[in-house]
Design a protein around this motif. Structure first.
Motif, PDB file in Angstrom:
ATOM      1  N   SER A  43      45.273  39.474  35.752  1.00 46.75           N
ATOM      2  CA  SER A  43      45.163  40.324  37.061  1.00 46.75           C
ATOM      3  C   SER A  43      46.511  40.518  37.632  1.00 46.75           C
ATOM      4  O   SER A  43      46.496  41.208  38.585  1.00 46.75           O
ATOM      5  CB  SER A  43      44.171  39.501  37.986  1.00 46.75           C
ATOM      6  N   GLU A  75      40.609  42.564  35.497  1.00 57.13           N
ATOM      7  CA  GLU A  75      40.165  42.102  36.418  1.00 57.13           C
ATOM      8  C   GLU A  75      40.794  42.999  37.669  1.00 57.13           C
ATOM      9  O   GLU A  75      40.988  42.233  38.620  1.00 57.13           O
ATOM     10  CB  GLU A  75      39.967  40.720  36.643  1.00 57.13           C
ATOM     11  N   ALA A  76      41.190  44.278  37.511  1.00 59.21           N
ATOM     12  CA  ALA A  76      42.380  44.842  38.394  1.00 59.21           C
ATOM     13  C   ALA A  76      41.666  45.018  39.741  1.00 59.21           C
ATOM     14  O   ALA A  76      42.074  44.952  40.862  1.00 59.21           O
ATOM     15  CB  ALA A  76      42.729  46.091  37.940  1.00 59.21           C
ATOM     16  N   GLY A  77      40.320  44.879  40.053  1.00 62.72           N
ATOM     17  CA  GLY A  77      39.754  45.175  41.371  1.00 62.72           C
ATOM     18  C   GLY A  77      38.836  46.315  41.325  1.00 62.72           C
ATOM     19  O   GLY A  77      38.166  46.997  40.334  1.00 62.72           O
ATOM     20  N   SER A  82      41.610  50.024  44.779  1.00 65.34           N
ATOM     21  CA  SER A  82      42.747  48.804  44.426  1.00 65.34           C
ATOM     22  C   SER A  82      43.008  48.710  43.209  1.00 65.34           C
ATOM     23  O   SER A  82      44.165  48.595  42.651  1.00 65.34           O
ATOM     24  CB  SER A  82      42.231  47.574  45.017  1.00 65.34           C
ATOM     25  N   GLY A  83      42.015  48.855  42.098  1.00 62.97           N
ATOM     26  CA  GLY A  83      42.290  48.397  40.823  1.00 62.97           C
ATOM     27  C   GLY A  83      42.877  49.749  40.112  1.00 62.97           C
ATOM     28  O   GLY A  83      43.884  49.685  39.143  1.00 62.97           O
ATOM     29  N   THR A  84      42.849  50.933  40.734  1.00 61.83           N
ATOM     30  CA  THR A  84      43.498  52.182  40.070  1.00 61.83           C
ATOM     31  C   THR A  84      44.990  52.083  40.658  1.00 61.83           C
ATOM     32  O   THR A  84      45.859  52.307  39.591  1.00 61.83           O
ATOM     33  CB  THR A  84      42.934  53.520  40.816  1.00 61.83           C
ATOM     34  N   LYS A 135      46.523  49.118  41.299  1.00 58.36           N
ATOM     35  CA  LYS A 135      47.167  47.964  40.295  1.00 58.36           C
ATOM     36  C   LYS A 135      47.496  48.469  38.996  1.00 58.36           C
ATOM     37  O   LYS A 135      48.583  48.106  38.533  1.00 58.36           O
ATOM     38  CB  LYS A 135      46.293  46.732  40.482  1.00 58.36           C
ATOM     39  N   SER A 136      46.743  48.898  38.519  1.00 62.20           N
ATOM     40  CA  SER A 136      46.652  49.477  37.026  1.00 62.20           C
ATOM     41  C   SER A 136      47.733  50.586  36.817  1.00 62.20           C
ATOM     42  O   SER A 136      48.613  50.279  35.658  1.00 62.20           O
ATOM     43  CB  SER A 136      45.407  49.962  36.396  1.00 62.20           C
ATOM     44  N   SER A 195      40.835  48.732  33.926  1.00 64.89           N
ATOM     45  CA  SER A 195      39.798  47.762  33.994  1.00 64.89           C
ATOM     46  C   SER A 195      39.213  48.085  35.633  1.00 64.89           C
ATOM     47  O   SER A 195      40.123  47.385  36.244  1.00 64.89           O
ATOM     48  CB  SER A 195      39.972  46.344  33.693  1.00 64.89           C
ATOM     49  N   LEU A 196      38.079  48.418  35.932  1.00 66.01           N
ATOM     50  CA  LEU A 196      37.931  48.786  37.209  1.00 66.01           C
ATOM     51  C   LEU A 196      36.486  48.218  37.504  1.00 66.01           C
ATOM     52  O   LEU A 196      35.540  48.453  36.668  1.00 66.01           O
ATOM     53  CB  LEU A 196      37.886  50.278  37.720  1.00 66.01           C
ATOM     54  N   GLU A 254      37.269  54.978  34.570  1.00 65.73           N
ATOM     55  CA  GLU A 254      38.165  54.448  34.124  1.00 65.73           C
ATOM     56  C   GLU A 254      38.841  55.250  33.080  1.00 65.73           C
ATOM     57  O   GLU A 254      39.860  55.463  33.052  1.00 65.73           O
ATOM     58  CB  GLU A 254      37.661  52.943  33.023  1.00 65.73           C
TER      59      GLU A 254
END
Length: 370
Positions: free
Chosen positions: A183, A209-211, A215-217, A219-220, A239-240, A247
């Motif tokens: 992560s 487990e990016a979020g 936030s996951g977008t 970070k990824s 991974s969202l 995704e």
């Protein structure tokens, strides 16, 4: 925009996941994973179809039990997209879904068990011509590696991966790809960079487990973007904690932004300001919602005023520039028609769809001639 991507991709060997080539210079495939209860066959099939319609090349399905393995048999009969079975702990589940037509097996070296169990999975995969993904995760490293390193590190991820690589080499099995996910962006990027220089197997990218969606977008995009810019990566999953369809959209946005693959509309839109002659944000929201079904690659510029509008429109297939008393629609860089605010979304959608049809016909003609 007509600039080519300067990215030089890492040379890797190729495996086949169903009919999708992974590695060896093949287009970077986009994946997602179902989050339905696998034993609910109808719900899982419906989600797989939605993911496929969004542009997925491959879909992964979690198989946590033998009951889920039996459900997978029915799922496999209902969908045609390549399916990866996500297996943890019980190697016998991998053997069962292999009988039912799975296209790839994902095993985790941190919990799949001893060498005899890995051998059983490899022998089965070899017999049925099924590739394997060795999926190393920072959250489930082998206990001795956790003790050795004290905490997950890039070197711990790489060492975990090499244990399986060496054993697969001993078994003379080479139809596999790898992932080394954490992560933490820095850990993930360093681990992939380390292993990319030591092996030629295809690499599956992801920040695990990016979020959530936003936030996951972010970070990824940062983590995978760094790796993709290095030329690393043959397939990816964003991974969202969100609808898996999102995704796929984000994954395609990444590849389109880096000019590594093209699908659908690449919108160039201004963030809007007081100079705008129409509501840019509202217009963009409506256009994106209406045009999700357009898969032909094309550039569309939506600019609210004449500062940058004409310049951006000249580089796009279709362009809209805000103006008074009417806005101006460009086609292939040239002014084509005027539109009022009340009808501009309808007018622009019509022009875009007409252009998509023409581009599709042109692409078909090229294929026929070749």
């Amino acid at each position: 925009m007509h600039f080519e991507s300067p990215i030089k991709r890492r040379q890797s060997r190729q495996i086949m996941v169903g009919d999708v080539p992974v590695g060896g210079g093949a287009p970077i495939s986009v994946q997602s994973m179902t989050n339905t209860e696998t034993c609910d066959v109808d719900a899982t099939v419906a989600q797989i179809r939605a993911i496929a319609d969004a542009g997925a090349d491959i879909v992964r399905v979690s198989i946590p039990s033998m009951d889920a393995a039996e459900a997978f048999k029915r799922i496999r009969e209902e969908v045609s997209i390549p399916l990866v079975a996500d297996i943890h702990f019980d190697y016998k589940i991998a053997l069962k879904v292999a009988e039912y037509g799975v296209d790839c097996l994902r095993i985790n070296p941190g919990n799949i068990g001893n060498k005899d169990r890995v051998r059983a999975v490899v022998d089965c995969a070899r017999d049925k011509n099924i590739p394997i993904r060795i999926g190393v995760n920072a959250g489930s490293l082998e206990k001795d590696l956790q003790k050795k390193y004290g905490e997950p590190t890039p070197d711990a991820l790489v060492e975990s991966a090499f244990r399986q690589i060496q054993y697969f080499d001993e078994l003379d099995f080479h139809e596999y790809k790898l992932s080394l996910k954490a992560s933490d962006i820095f850990m993930t990027v360093e681990a992939y960079r380390k292993i990319a220089s030591q092996i030629d197997n295809p690499l599956h990218l992801g920040i695990t487990e990016a979020g959530g969606l936003r936030s996951g977008t972010v970070k990824s995009s940062i983590g995978l973007g760094l790796l993709l810019m290095d030329g690393i990566g043959d397939t990816l999953r964003v991974s969202l904690a969100a609808d898996p369809v999102q995704e796929i959209k984000v994954g395609w946005d990444m590849l389109r932004s880096l000019k590594l693959r093209s699908r659908g509309i690449n919108f160039i839109a201004c963030p809007s300001c007081s100079r705008q002659n129409f509501d840019v944000i509202k217009t963009m929201n409506e256009l994106e919602e209406r045009l999700e079904d357009v898969t032909i690659p094309m550039d569309v510029a939506v600019i609210g005023c004449i500062v940058n509008g004409p310049g951006e429109a000249k580089e796009a297939d279709i362009g809209l520039t805000g103006g008074t008393p009417n806005n101006l629609i460009y086609q292939d860089g040239k002014p084509e028609s005027k539109t009022k605010n009340a009808s501009l979304v309808d007018d622009l959608e019509k022009k875009i769809r007409e252009k998509a049809v023409l581009k599709e016909q042109k692409m078909a003609d090229i294929i026929v001639k070749s």
